[in-house]
Design a protein around this motif. Sequence first.
Motif, mmCIF file in Angstrom:
data_model
loop_
_atom_site.group_PDB
_atom_site.id
_atom_site.type_symbol
_atom_site.label_atom_id
_atom_site.label_comp_id
_atom_site.label_asym_id
_atom_site.label_seq_id
_atom_site.Cartn_x
_atom_site.Cartn_y
_atom_site.Cartn_z
ATOM 1 N N ALA A 1 4.522 -3.234 29.319
ATOM 2 C CA ALA A 1 3.635 -3.212 28.156
ATOM 3 C C ALA A 1 4.433 -2.880 26.908
ATOM 4 O O ALA A 1 5.450 -2.175 26.959
ATOM 5 C CB ALA A 1 2.509 -2.206 28.348
ATOM 6 N N VAL A 2 3.948 -3.376 25.769
ATOM 7 C CA VAL A 2 4.621 -3.219 24.481
ATOM 8 C C VAL A 2 3.616 -2.707 23.455
ATOM 9 O O VAL A 2 2.457 -3.150 23.437
ATOM 10 C CB VAL A 2 5.205 -4.560 24.000
ATOM 11 N N ALA A 3 4.046 -1.774 22.601
ATOM 12 C CA ALA A 3 3.269 -1.347 21.439
ATOM 13 C C ALA A 3 4.050 -1.732 20.193
ATOM 14 O O ALA A 3 5.234 -1.406 20.062
ATOM 15 C CB ALA A 3 3.028 0.155 21.475
ATOM 16 N N ALA A 4 3.403 -2.434 19.266
ATOM 17 C CA ALA A 4 4.076 -2.940 18.068
ATOM 18 C C ALA A 4 3.144 -2.837 16.872
ATOM 19 O O ALA A 4 1.991 -2.392 16.989
ATOM 20 C CB ALA A 4 4.507 -4.392 18.297
ATOM 21 N N VAL A 5 3.630 -3.280 15.731
ATOM 22 C CA VAL A 5 2.851 -3.154 14.496
ATOM 23 C C VAL A 5 1.546 -3.937 14.558
ATOM 24 O O VAL A 5 0.567 -3.579 13.912
ATOM 25 C CB VAL A 5 3.677 -3.598 13.271
ATOM 26 N N ASP A 6 1.525 -5.022 15.307
ATOM 27 C CA ASP A 6 0.284 -5.761 15.514
ATOM 28 C C ASP A 6 0.371 -6.523 16.831
ATOM 29 O O ASP A 6 1.412 -6.542 17.493
ATOM 30 C CB ASP A 6 -0.040 -6.696 14.348
ATOM 31 N N LEU B 1 -7.187 3.757 13.133
ATOM 32 C CA LEU B 1 -6.600 5.061 12.849
ATOM 33 C C LEU B 1 -5.327 4.889 12.020
ATOM 34 O O LEU B 1 -4.641 3.865 12.139
ATOM 35 C CB LEU B 1 -6.280 5.794 14.151
ATOM 36 N N PRO B 2 -4.988 5.850 11.205
ATOM 37 C CA PRO B 2 -3.759 5.751 10.414
ATOM 38 C C PRO B 2 -2.525 5.576 11.316
ATOM 39 O O PRO B 2 -2.366 6.288 12.305
ATOM 40 C CB PRO B 2 -3.706 7.095 9.680
ATOM 41 N N GLY B 3 -1.691 4.609 10.961
ATOM 42 C CA GLY B 3 -0.462 4.385 11.717
ATOM 43 C C GLY B 3 -0.661 3.737 13.069
ATOM 44 O O GLY B 3 0.263 3.715 13.886
ATOM 45 N N MET B 4 -1.841 3.188 13.321
ATOM 46 C CA MET B 4 -2.157 2.671 14.651
ATOM 47 C C MET B 4 -1.330 1.428 14.991
ATOM 48 O O MET B 4 -1.136 0.542 14.168
ATOM 49 C CB MET B 4 -3.648 2.334 14.733
#
Length: 801
Positions: free
Chosen positions: A117-122, A36-39
């Motif tokens: 938990a972490v959300a990052a660019v990859d 998805l865009p910006g995922m």
Amino acid sequence: MTEQHLPPGLIGARVRRKEDPRLLTGRAQFVDDVALPGMLEAAILRSPHPHARIVSVDVSAALELPGVFAVITGAEVAQACALPQPVIWRLIPDQRMTDLYALAHDKVRYVGHGVAAVAAVDRYVAEDALGLIEVEYEELPAVCTLDEALADGAPLLYENWPDNVSCRLTIPKGDAATAFAEADVVVSETITYGRQMGTPLETRGAVVSWDPFTDRLEAWLSTQSPNLARDLLGEVLGLPVERIRVRTPDVGGGFGNKFDFYGEEVVAALLSKRAGRPVKLIEDRLESFVANAHSREQRIEVEMAAKSDGTITGLRGTVYGVLGGQLSTVGIGPCWASTVLMPGPYDIPNVEVTVVGVVTNRSPYGSYRGWGQPKANIAHERIVEKLARKLGMNANDVRRKNLIAPDQFPYPSPVFYYDSGRYRECLEAAEQAVAERGWAKRQAEAATEGRSLGIGYSFHVEITALGPSRILNQAGLQHSGFDEESVRIDSTGGVVVRSGLSAMGQGIETALAQVAAQTLGVPLDSVTVLTGDTETNPYTGYGTGASRGAALGGGALLRASSRLREKVLRVAAELLEASPDDLVIEDGRISVAGAGAGVRSVTMREIGDATYRRLDGRLPLDEIPTLEERDVLDPDNTAFSYGTTAVLAEVDRETGQVRLLDYLIAHDCGTVINPMIVDGQLHGGAAQAIGGALFEEIVYGPDGQPLTTTFMDYLIPTAAELPSFETVHLTTTADHIPGGFKGMGEAGTIGGPSAIAAAIDDALRDLDIAVTRLPITPPRLLSMIEAAEAGRTATDVEEQS
């Protein structure tokens, strides 16, 4: 045509699976293919300790890492959620519930328990950020085994509990105490079933987008139960379900592991809300071994009372379920199923079995193909074999004497009613097939060469068509069990079936297409089956599991298609100026029956045109436009399939290695929709049964650390370890299910371990060995052989002296 008796045609035909070209050419879309865009990509920090108190969690350094968009801790998850992680099977009213959230916030209770938990660019940046999170733990004594958990003064996983027992329930039938007191013979056994899991090729995953402007949640989940997942997401997050859409792409195997609802799905949603972007969370294989639902592990104490002629009069026992540090979605369900199904296919008037659920510092205990049935089967089949040895009888003669007879159906078990069956005929079909294949001759010839071959049998029943919602609700299920299907003929005559079931390789798309095509009288290629979207497809209560897809989905679709067929005939009758009763449909063309060649007919395309586009003078005045029907099947009862498994095995007495030489299943699942799919399901289940019997075991060290976290340690059978499989089909229809369908998705897993154990016993009959622990690994079996040989030698010496 009636709903119960289908004419010959596509039902029962070995047609090629419609889904295979997409899967085999790499055109399938799995959850990890969703972009998805910006995922963002997420990762979870997991506990390295089996039991510890969380003193503090410092995420400041992780938040400062470039590329990190959001970090969430267990305490924040608890604040953000309306409810803890759900347990949908609450079968024991006074069971102590664990009531924990998607991430731990006070204590960790198993290695792999999520903490932050972490959300990052990859994923790479996300995992780097995990290394910057500082967690201070106060380590606590770990309770690693069943005996440790039950010991007096054992460390408590939950301080407000008096012990580590989550529940205890006794299931009675008749008067077991009197049966045992008056028995001619009593035999007992303790059976240990190792800890295992489904290990689907595709690990679990989720892509979740929480739109900050509309407050809508869209989730792509690798799940067997999209509607259940949507409802539970709504409950946990406090979000109305009309704002939640769950889509299920192609699922790379489920096996029950993907039926359960997991904390990772909640974590991904909360990270998406916090970051304002879609979040992808895919577990790696190491995580799957500690975060996926484990299963199978039980200790079963069972005893049987009988007359001297082999008539079984009583059965009693205790099932100890070795649960994990918290309850999974299905709670005590699989262990309860082992308990209530322990009598199996036998007419035993007096039964008393107790289930005891015990929490330990291990990963949660959840669903795996077969649920509690393989353990129930190993209990009743091992004790029947022991009874036969005690009485000097052939084990199949004991089975034959006690199998439920056809005129006893519907038969009341301790909880369920078995609907129909020809059990003795099934056993004899397997015996005849074994004789025709010359197994006894092969066994005798091998003996002359100094090789040890054994023949083993087991008989199983399988609960299928899980669906009677009111009965399941009364039993403790916090959800429905019905199935809803819709079928539509479009303006050009094409057929579209919409289903809430999940396609995960089992062939449900082909099976439903066959039901619709035959009922409507159209070519199979003209039917499209759509699944995997809660917004556009019907509601299916329990999802894809419990061997219910073909029985409930097929039955509901059969009824809907039958009504749609009647409308097609009424429209065709108007066009042909004939009576609907005189018309037949064949290959998508409607004509007058027996009229011969050259008589006018109409195509399904013309019917579509008359109901969607050019209606004037073509559509009967009392008919509404369009061609669509839907049906909800909430059956009065479950349906019980059954079968006999026969195994020819060779034991190497020098190494303890077991090699399977041949494998046969005589099986009855009612009306067979596609024999090729049924055979594939039985053989695939048998492969997992072989793994569970001989290879697979999740092992923990004495410190509570998991020792099997890769496929180098957790051995699953490859093609080299699998024998050839053969199936003999019988048909006893389920009269309360339209079409007479029964399920069979779990059958192969249920009877295999018992038959393999019996074959090993037979191969080593001179040593009087009885297998009571699974898996039967070479070191374990070699130890048994050496002990038996040493005991025999010592006895011989003592007798001679």
